[in-house]
Write a protein that holds these residues in place. Structure first.
Motif, short mmCIF file in Angstrom:
data_model
loop_
_atom_site.label_atom_id
_atom_site.label_comp_id
_atom_site.label_asym_id
_atom_site.label_seq_id
_atom_site.Cartn_x
_atom_site.Cartn_y
_atom_site.Cartn_z
N TYR A 54 0.82 -1.49 0.04
CA TYR A 54 0.13 0.05 -0.03
C TYR A 54 0.82 1.17 -0.22
N TYR A 55 0.23 2.44 -0.41
CA TYR A 55 0.82 3.61 -0.54
C TYR A 55 0.05 4.90 -0.13
N ASN A 56 0.37 5.58 0.98
CA ASN A 56 -0.72 6.46 1.53
C ASN A 56 -0.08 7.52 1.70
N TRP A 57 -0.98 8.69 1.29
CA TRP A 57 -0.64 10.05 1.53
C TRP A 57 -1.51 10.79 2.48
N LEU A 58 -1.07 11.22 3.52
CA LEU A 58 -1.86 11.46 4.65
C LEU A 58 -1.60 12.87 5.04
N PRO A 59 -1.86 13.95 4.31
CA PRO A 59 -1.67 15.38 4.77
C PRO A 59 -2.73 15.59 5.83
N THR A 60 -2.25 16.69 6.59
CA THR A 60 -3.23 17.30 7.61
C THR A 60 -4.34 17.96 7.17
N TYR A 61 -4.14 18.87 6.32
CA TYR A 61 -5.25 19.56 5.93
C TYR A 61 -6.10 19.40 4.27
N LYS A 62 -5.25 18.31 3.56
CA LYS A 62 -5.96 18.20 2.31
C LYS A 62 -6.76 16.88 2.29
N ASP A 63 -7.23 16.46 1.33
CA ASP A 63 -7.87 15.16 1.18
C ASP A 63 -6.93 14.00 0.90
N GLN A 64 -6.81 13.16 1.92
CA GLN A 64 -6.09 11.85 1.70
C GLN A 64 -6.02 11.15 0.57
N ARG A 65 -5.06 10.46 0.11
CA ARG A 65 -5.14 9.43 -0.70
C ARG A 65 -4.48 8.04 -0.32
N LYS A 66 -5.32 6.93 -0.40
CA LYS A 66 -5.13 5.62 0.14
C LYS A 66 -5.25 4.65 -0.92
N GLY A 67 -4.14 3.90 -1.10
CA GLY A 67 -4.37 2.83 -2.08
C GLY A 67 -3.36 1.69 -2.27
N SER A 68 -3.48 0.87 -2.95
CA SER A 68 -2.88 -0.41 -2.93
C SER A 68 -1.77 -0.47 -4.15
N ILE A 69 -0.77 -1.11 -4.06
CA ILE A 69 0.18 -1.40 -5.07
C ILE A 69 0.26 -2.64 -5.54
N GLN A 70 0.35 -2.89 -6.88
CA GLN A 70 0.51 -4.59 -7.19
C GLN A 70 1.51 -4.11 -8.32
N GLY A 71 2.46 -5.15 -8.42
CA GLY A 71 3.34 -5.09 -9.50
C GLY A 71 4.49 -6.19 -9.62
N ILE A 72 5.47 -6.09 -10.29
CA ILE A 72 6.40 -6.98 -10.73
C ILE A 72 7.71 -6.34 -10.40
N LEU A 73 8.69 -7.15 -9.50
CA LEU A 73 10.00 -6.79 -9.33
C LEU A 73 11.12 -7.14 -10.37
N ASN A 74 11.97 -6.41 -10.71
CA ASN A 74 12.89 -6.82 -11.87
C ASN A 74 14.15 -5.99 -11.43
N ASP A 75 15.03 -6.91 -10.69
CA ASP A 75 16.29 -6.32 -10.00
C ASP A 75 15.74 -5.44 -9.00
N THR A 76 16.09 -4.18 -9.09
CA THR A 76 15.55 -3.34 -7.95
C THR A 76 14.50 -2.37 -8.38
N ILE A 78 10.45 -2.00 -9.42
CA ILE A 78 9.27 -2.42 -9.42
C ILE A 78 8.26 -1.51 -10.38
N THR A 79 7.59 -2.39 -11.70
CA THR A 79 6.69 -1.76 -12.18
C THR A 79 5.18 -2.21 -11.99
N GLY A 80 4.32 -1.31 -11.95
CA GLY A 80 2.98 -1.94 -11.65
C GLY A 80 1.79 -0.83 -11.78
N LYS A 81 0.93 -1.03 -10.68
CA LYS A 81 -0.15 -0.13 -10.78
C LYS A 81 -0.49 0.27 -9.38
N TYR A 82 -1.00 1.42 -9.06
CA TYR A 82 -1.47 2.03 -7.95
C TYR A 82 -3.14 2.16 -7.95
#
Length: 125
Positions: A54-76, A78-82
């Motif tokens: 998951y990747y979450n942006w939790l600002p004090t005064y703005k709308d938060q963004r919360k979500g999941s990450i799915q992807g594939i690791l190649n070396d170091t 990751i390519t995927g979707k949020y």
């Protein structure tokens, strides 16, 4: 004692898949407001080359963004979707995450979403 299968052989052992967790966290104080903080948090769980988290942006005064990450690791890298929710709407964006020893660099080709960040590695809680 193991039970034998229909042809008289012991059952094959299930392969052990090791999952590693990586956590990243940024906390930024809001100017002139003690105790107020904006937070970025990223958690990734990697099994072989499959990544979920998951990747979450939790600002004090703005709308938060919360979500999941799915992807594939190649070396170091990751390519995927949020897949995330912000302001009551669900959206999806392609992401690239570069894993470094002390940080993760996350980016998206859709710059206006504000997903891009460098997040400091921390112990998983």
């Amino acid at each position: 004692m193991q039970q034998e299968n229909s042809i008289g052989l012991p059952p094959a052992e299930e392969p052990v898949i090791i999952t590693k967790a990586y956590c990243f966290f940024n906390e930024t104080s809001v100017a002139n407001e003690p105790g107020k903080k904006d937070i970025l948090e990223l958690r990734l769980e990697i099994s072989e080359n499959i990544v979920e988290g998951y990747y979450n942006w939790l600002p004090t005064y703005k709308d938060q963004r919360k979500g999941s990450i799915q992807g594939i690791l190649n070396d170091t890298i990751i390519t995927g979707k949020y897949i995330f929710v912000q302001e009551g709407l669900t959206d999806t964006a392609k992401v690239k995450i570069i894993l470094r020893e002390k940080e993760a660099v996350i980016s998206s080709p859709i710059k206006q979403l504000g997903i891009d960040a460098v997040i400091i590695r921390t112990d998983c809680r």
